[in-house]
Enzyme design. Sequence first.
Site, short mmCIF file in Angstrom:
data_model
loop_
_atom_site.label_atom_id
_atom_site.label_comp_id
_atom_site.label_asym_id
_atom_site.label_seq_id
_atom_site.Cartn_x
_atom_site.Cartn_y
_atom_site.Cartn_z
N HIS A 46 50.45 40.67 33.94
CA HIS A 46 50.74 39.46 33.16
C HIS A 46 50.36 39.69 31.70
CE1 HIS A 46 50.49 35.08 32.12
NE2 HIS A 46 51.61 35.11 32.81
N PHE A 47 51.34 40.05 30.90
CA PHE A 47 51.19 40.45 29.50
C PHE A 47 50.40 41.75 29.43
CE2 PHE A 47 51.97 35.90 29.27
CZ PHE A 47 53.04 35.87 28.39
#
Length: 144
Positions: A46-47
Amino acid sequence: MDKQEIISKLPYSEPFLFVDDILEINEDGVIGTYFFDENLYFYKGHFKQIPVTPGVILTETMAQIGLVCLGIFLMNDSFNMNTAIALTSTEIEFLKPVFPNEKITVISKKIYFRFGKLKCSVVMINSKNEEICTGTIAGIITSK
């Protein structure tokens, strides 16, 4: 019912348990904490450059502390293995990100608990006492 007993009755386990401690709990609300360790599974994707906690995980953390822990407390001894708490609605506003290795506090205030439905006003704050997200969460407590 003591705080550790409430946590032990939660229908979750690692890696999907987002409650470390209950600081206060009574018939009007609950305050609890969780530490987002950098090794949690969702940070890997996530990112990639700057990992951040997904909003759905923040919502789940607010629900586990602010709704489910309070529901277990309110049900007291009638909450057992045949009891389920299902999320029915959320309305959350996200204000700040939560990064790995941050400890958060969830403060939940009961709006109502009737006919098996629990609705709470919930706020998540960081260690600087800044609001991360805020909103309402509701769920229904039923027998399986």
